[in-house]
Design a protein around this motif. Structure first.
Motif, PDB file in Angstrom:
ATOM      1  N   ALA A 169       5.178   5.334  -4.394  1.00 27.43           N
ATOM      2  CA  ALA A 169       5.845   5.723  -5.646  1.00 27.43           C
ATOM      3  C   ALA A 169       5.426   4.796  -6.786  1.00 27.43           C
ATOM      4  CB  ALA A 169       7.361   5.705  -5.452  1.00 27.43           C
ATOM      5  N   SER A 170       5.335   3.492  -6.504  1.00 22.77           N
ATOM      6  CA  SER A 170       4.960   2.527  -7.536  1.00 22.77           C
ATOM      7  C   SER A 170       3.518   2.745  -7.990  1.00 22.77           C
ATOM      8  CB  SER A 170       5.140   1.108  -6.992  1.00 22.77           C
ATOM      9  OG  SER A 170       4.681   0.152  -7.921  1.00 22.77           O
ATOM     10  N   ILE A 171       2.619   2.969  -7.048  1.00 21.62           N
ATOM     11  CA  ILE A 171       1.201   3.165  -7.392  1.00 21.62           C
ATOM     12  C   ILE A 171       1.026   4.369  -8.303  1.00 21.62           C
ATOM     13  CG2 ILE A 171      -1.036   3.855  -6.438  1.00 21.62           C
ATOM     14  CD1 ILE A 171      -0.418   2.099  -4.019  1.00 21.62           C
ATOM     15  N   PHE A 172       1.771   5.432  -8.036  1.00 21.76           N
ATOM     16  CA  PHE A 172       1.599   6.668  -8.806  1.00 21.76           C
ATOM     17  C   PHE A 172       2.605   6.812  -9.942  1.00 21.76           C
ATOM     18  CE2 PHE A 172      -0.930   7.615  -5.147  1.00 21.76           C
ATOM     19  CZ  PHE A 172      -1.915   8.460  -5.612  1.00 21.76           C
ATOM     20  N   GLY A 173       3.398   5.754 -10.194  1.00 23.24           N
ATOM     21  CA  GLY A 173       4.254   5.739 -11.380  1.00 23.24           C
ATOM     22  C   GLY A 173       5.555   6.491 -11.252  1.00 23.24           C
ATOM     23  N   TYR A 174       6.114   6.561 -10.043  1.00 19.86           N
ATOM     24  CA  TYR A 174       7.417   7.210  -9.844  1.00 19.86           C
ATOM     25  C   TYR A 174       8.459   6.146  -9.515  1.00 19.86           C
ATOM     26  CZ  TYR A 174       4.841  11.620  -9.619  1.00 19.86           C
ATOM     27  OH  TYR A 174       4.037  12.696  -9.905  1.00 19.86           O
ATOM     28  N   GLU A 175       9.709   6.449  -9.830  1.00 18.03           N
ATOM     29  CA  GLU A 175      10.780   5.481  -9.598  1.00 18.03           C
ATOM     30  C   GLU A 175      11.097   5.327  -8.118  1.00 18.03           C
ATOM     31  OE1 GLU A 175      14.244   6.334 -11.844  1.00 18.03           O
ATOM     32  OE2 GLU A 175      13.234   6.243 -13.789  1.00 18.03           O
ATOM     33  N   ILE A 195       4.705  16.897   1.342  1.00 16.97           N
ATOM     34  CA  ILE A 195       5.184  15.529   1.552  1.00 16.97           C
ATOM     35  C   ILE A 195       6.550  15.525   2.236  1.00 16.97           C
ATOM     36  CG2 ILE A 195       5.911  13.408   0.376  1.00 16.97           C
ATOM     37  CD1 ILE A 195       3.783  14.023  -1.725  1.00 16.97           C
ATOM     38  N   MET A 196       6.645  14.731   3.306  1.00 14.85           N
ATOM     39  CA  MET A 196       7.901  14.530   4.016  1.00 14.85           C
ATOM     40  C   MET A 196       8.496  13.161   3.698  1.00 14.85           C
ATOM     41  SD  MET A 196       6.434  15.990   7.636  1.00 14.85           S
ATOM     42  CE  MET A 196       7.879  15.526   8.585  1.00 14.85           C
ATOM     43  N   TYR A 197       7.623  12.176   3.497  1.00 17.58           N
ATOM     44  CA  TYR A 197       8.091  10.806   3.226  1.00 17.58           C
ATOM     45  C   TYR A 197       7.051  10.078   2.385  1.00 17.58           C
ATOM     46  CZ  TYR A 197       8.726   5.791   4.002  1.00 17.58           C
ATOM     47  OH  TYR A 197       8.861   4.443   3.815  1.00 17.58           O
ATOM     48  N   ALA A 198       7.521   9.315   1.408  1.00 19.12           N
ATOM     49  CA  ALA A 198       6.651   8.449   0.618  1.00 19.12           C
ATOM     50  C   ALA A 198       7.351   7.102   0.474  1.00 19.12           C
ATOM     51  CB  ALA A 198       6.371   9.053  -0.755  1.00 19.12           C
ATOM     52  N   ASN A 249       0.841  -1.196   0.000  1.00 20.27           N
ATOM     53  CA  ASN A 249       0.000   0.000   0.000  1.00 20.27           C
ATOM     54  C   ASN A 249       0.874   1.242   0.000  1.00 20.27           C
ATOM     55  OD1 ASN A 249      -2.403  -1.448   0.102  1.00 20.27           O
ATOM     56  ND2 ASN A 249      -2.400  -1.518   2.328  1.00 20.27           N
ATOM     57  N   GLY A 250       0.367   2.314  -0.560  1.00 22.12           N
ATOM     58  CA  GLY A 250       1.102   3.566  -0.542  1.00 22.12           C
ATOM     59  C   GLY A 250       0.980   4.240   0.814  1.00 22.12           C
ATOM     60  N   ILE A 251       2.109   4.567   1.416  1.00 19.30           N
ATOM     61  CA  ILE A 251       2.121   5.240   2.721  1.00 19.30           C
ATOM     62  C   ILE A 251       2.804   6.590   2.552  1.00 19.30           C
ATOM     63  CG2 ILE A 251       2.928   5.146   5.109  1.00 19.30           C
ATOM     64  CD1 ILE A 251       2.729   2.118   4.944  1.00 19.30           C
ATOM     65  N   LEU A 252       2.110   7.616   2.992  1.00 18.66           N
ATOM     66  CA  LEU A 252       2.569   8.986   2.792  1.00 18.66           C
ATOM     67  C   LEU A 252       2.553   9.719   4.137  1.00 18.66           C
ATOM     68  CD1 LEU A 252       3.302  10.528   0.153  1.00 18.66           C
ATOM     69  CD2 LEU A 252       1.025  11.525   0.246  1.00 18.66           C
ATOM     70  N   ILE A 253       3.628  10.437   4.419  1.00 18.55           N
ATOM     71  CA  ILE A 253       3.693  11.280   5.616  1.00 18.55           C
ATOM     72  C   ILE A 253       3.928  12.711   5.151  1.00 18.55           C
ATOM     73  CG2 ILE A 253       4.913  11.782   7.770  1.00 18.55           C
ATOM     74  CD1 ILE A 253       5.613   8.837   7.955  1.00 18.55           C
ATOM     75  N   THR A 254       3.035  13.615   5.577  1.00 17.80           N
ATOM     76  CA  THR A 254       3.141  15.024   5.194  1.00 17.80           C
ATOM     77  C   THR A 254       3.157  15.888   6.447  1.00 17.80           C
ATOM     78  OG1 THR A 254       0.788  15.618   5.117  1.00 17.80           O
ATOM     79  CG2 THR A 254       1.692  14.432   3.210  1.00 17.80           C
ATOM     80  N   ASP A 255       3.577  17.133   6.276  1.00 13.16           N
ATOM     81  CA  ASP A 255       3.425  18.060   7.388  1.00 13.16           C
ATOM     82  C   ASP A 255       1.960  18.483   7.461  1.00 13.16           C
ATOM     83  OD1 ASP A 255       3.011  19.962   5.421  1.00 13.16           O
ATOM     84  OD2 ASP A 255       4.992  20.862   5.596  1.00 13.16           O
ATOM     85  N   LEU A 256       1.640  19.339   8.414  1.00 10.77           N
ATOM     86  CA  LEU A 256       0.235  19.704   8.637  1.00 10.77           C
ATOM     87  C   LEU A 256      -0.335  20.546   7.506  1.00 10.77           C
ATOM     88  CD1 LEU A 256       0.397  20.472  12.462  1.00 10.77           C
ATOM     89  CD2 LEU A 256      -0.348  18.372  11.327  1.00 10.77           C
ATOM     90  N   ALA A 257       0.536  21.080   6.645  1.00 11.93           N
ATOM     91  CA  ALA A 257       0.064  21.866   5.504  1.00 11.93           C
ATOM     92  C   ALA A 257      -0.135  21.006   4.259  1.00 11.93           C
ATOM     93  CB  ALA A 257       1.047  22.998   5.204  1.00 11.93           C
ATOM     94  N   GLY A 258       0.236  19.706   4.340  1.00  5.45           N
ATOM     95  CA  GLY A 258       0.056  18.819   3.193  1.00  5.45           C
ATOM     96  C   GLY A 258       1.272  18.692   2.305  1.00  5.45           C
ATOM     97  N   GLU A 313      11.761   9.145  -2.777  1.00  2.54           N
ATOM     98  CA  GLU A 313      12.494  10.364  -2.468  1.00  2.54           C
ATOM     99  C   GLU A 313      12.193  11.489  -3.458  1.00  2.54           C
ATOM    100  OE1 GLU A 313      13.721   7.407  -2.813  1.00  2.54           O
ATOM    101  OE2 GLU A 313      14.816   6.823  -0.992  1.00  2.54           O
ATOM    102  N   MET A 314      11.755  11.114  -4.657  1.00  5.55           N
ATOM    103  CA  MET A 314      11.452  12.113  -5.682  1.00  5.55           C
ATOM    104  C   MET A 314      10.244  12.971  -5.301  1.00  5.55           C
ATOM    105  SD  MET A 314      11.908   9.634  -9.011  1.00  5.55           S
ATOM    106  CE  MET A 314      11.468  10.926 -10.154  1.00  5.55           C
ATOM    107  N   LEU A 315       9.434  12.496  -4.356  1.00  2.00           N
ATOM    108  CA  LEU A 315       8.185  13.181  -4.036  1.00  2.00           C
ATOM    109  C   LEU A 315       8.318  14.143  -2.865  1.00  2.00           C
ATOM    110  CD1 LEU A 315       5.838  10.086  -4.372  1.00  2.00           C
ATOM    111  CD2 LEU A 315       6.469  11.738  -6.128  1.00  2.00           C
ATOM    112  N   ALA A 316       9.436  14.094  -2.149  1.00  2.00           N
ATOM    113  CA  ALA A 316       9.603  14.953  -0.974  1.00  2.00           C
ATOM    114  C   ALA A 316       9.499  16.424  -1.373  1.00  2.00           C
ATOM    115  CB  ALA A 316      10.949  14.682  -0.303  1.00  2.00           C
ATOM    116  N   GLY A 317       8.753  17.187  -0.609  1.00  4.44           N
ATOM    117  CA  GLY A 317       8.588  18.611  -0.854  1.00  4.44           C
ATOM    118  C   GLY A 317       7.415  18.968  -1.747  1.00  4.44           C
ATOM    119  N   ARG A 318       6.783  17.971  -2.346  1.00  5.97           N
ATOM    120  CA  ARG A 318       5.640  18.254  -3.223  1.00  5.97           C
ATOM    121  C   ARG A 318       4.352  18.356  -2.410  1.00  5.97           C
ATOM    122  NH1 ARG A 318       6.379  15.101  -8.978  1.00  5.97           N
ATOM    123  NH2 ARG A 318       8.638  15.315  -9.160  1.00  5.97           N
ATOM    124  N   SER A 319       3.361  18.994  -3.032  1.00 10.89           N
ATOM    125  CA  SER A 319       2.071  19.158  -2.362  1.00 10.89           C
ATOM    126  C   SER A 319       1.222  17.916  -2.563  1.00 10.89           C
ATOM    127  CB  SER A 319       1.334  20.377  -2.912  1.00 10.89           C
ATOM    128  OG  SER A 319       0.018  20.433  -2.402  1.00 10.89           O
TER     129      SER A 319
END
Length: 378
Positions: free
Chosen positions: A193-199, A185-188, A174-183, A202-208
């Motif tokens: 990454a596999s579910i959403f088609g990313y390698e 991304i801190m950790y994916a 399952n995809g597990i995502l940890i974000t700050d309170l503003a949404g 770490e590539m997702l850190a900092g995104r909304s």
């Protein structure tokens, strides 16, 4: 003073031994007592600390002094410890390291500090994992090594538990995502990454968070609900890397500290596209089943009408073959009756499926087994 007459021998003697009014001993005694009291307090403080403290002769490696905690770690009295080299109490894996450090200290290198993880081995063979901070010092013309050992049993246990939890997060499908309170991304984890088609996650850190929803307003709704300390479960449309939409289920909650203060948001995302397709197929199958049931009812009537004509003519014929015709007509009528029962049961199953969904599958299986092909052999 040169202008003062010299003391007689008795007066001078009294000053030296501390009996005179201006005795040298009386002048320094209060300060000496103060220094001794200060040393006693410092010694008591060292004995109260949980860390084991060792003072080691750099040249010989023998213990010059220890605090009370050292004896507790090693199950030995202070007297026994001072009669042994420090290296005796170190786990075998680290003995060579300490020997090398002691040798370099004897070469009078500048004061240095070094920290390592080792184990202190007690007289009974009990090992205590410790973090040892070692430093070379000089007192007068002698060189020593000060070693401070801190028990890290609880820390190592916490690190092991943390690694297990990290491994569980990393290996989850399952995809597990940890974000700050503003949404943000801190950790994916790799599953997300596999579910959403990313390698890589770490590539997702900092995104909304909102960029992963076909409707960004859903992402904002999720974070708004979670900030109000509501656990959520939403089925919506996600967007893969490249823009292709797919069905997802998002569930999440706010992670809080011991004081109940929110720290971050944790989301679990599942790809439910296959489930949605199966549900759609079930609905289509149920609709087709309804049409088939109606056809069964119509076919039964269509068969009975000519069958009644055949039975009527057969009853009018005075021939031995007429009885065979009537017997076979009765068998056909029985088969049609069975079809009628199956139609009624099928209608009931259809209604049951509509009401109970997936929970009805075992009952449907029983129905299929009851009305197997052997029932229609005749």
């Amino acid at each position: 003073m040169h202008s003062e007459p010299p003391d007689d021998p008795d007066t001078l003697r009294e000053k030296i031994i501390g009996l005179g009014e201006t005795s040298l001993h009386k002048s320094y005694y209060p300060e000496l007592q103060s220094r001794l009291a200060e040393l006693e307090r410092f010694r008591a403080l060292l004995d109260q600390t949980h860390d084991a403290i060792f003072l080691i002769h750099a040249e010989t490696g023998r213990l010059a002094d220890v605090n009370a905690s050292a004896g507790m770690y090693l199950d030995c009295s202070k007297k026994e410890l001072l009669a042994t080299p420090f290296i005796k109490w170190i786990s075998p894996q680290k003995k060579a390291v300490f020997d090398e450090f002691a040798r370099r200290s004897c070469e009078q290198l500048p004061a240095s500090r070094w920290t390592c993880i080792a184990s202190l081995v007690s007289r009974e063979g009990r090992e205590t994992p410790v973090e040892i901070t070692v430093r070379s010092v000089t007192f007068g013309d002698k060189q020593y090594i000060v070693a401070i050992a801190r028990d890290i049993t609880d820390r190592l246990q916490a690190e092991r538990e943390l690694k297990i939890k990290e491994s569980a997060l990393e290996s989850s499908t399952n995809g597990i995502l940890i974000t700050d309170l503003a949404g943000t991304i801190m950790y994916a984890n790799p599953g997300f990454a596999s579910i959403f088609g990313y390698e890589r996650g770490e590539m997702l850190a900092g995104r909304s968070l909102e960029i992963f929803f076909a409707n960004p307003a859903i992402g904002k709704k999720v974070t708004d609900l979670l900030r109000k300390n509501h656990a959520i479960t939403e089925e919506t449309i996600g967007v893969r890397n490249g823009g292709s939409p797919f069905h997802i289920q998002v569930s999440g909650s706010v992670v809080q500290n011991d004081a109940g203060q929110p720290l971050c948001i944790m989301l679990i995302v599942m790809d439910i596209t296959e489930r949605i397709l199966i549900d759609q197929l079930k609905r289509e199958t149920c609709a087709q089943l309804g049409k088939n049931i109606e056809q069964f009812a119509i076919l039964g009537d269509h068969i009975r009408n000519p069958l009644q004509v055949i039975v009527g003519y057969a009853e009018m014929i005075d021939d031995p073959l007429a009885k065979m015709i009537l017997d076979q007509s009765d068998r056909i009528d029985e088969i049609i009756t069975q079809l009628d029962r199956g139609w009624v049961e099928s209608a009931n199953v259809r209604q049951f499926l509509r009401r109970h969904g997936d929970d009805a599958e075992p009952r449907v299986e029983t129905f299929i087994q009851r009305f197997s092909i052997k029932d229609w052999d005749s």
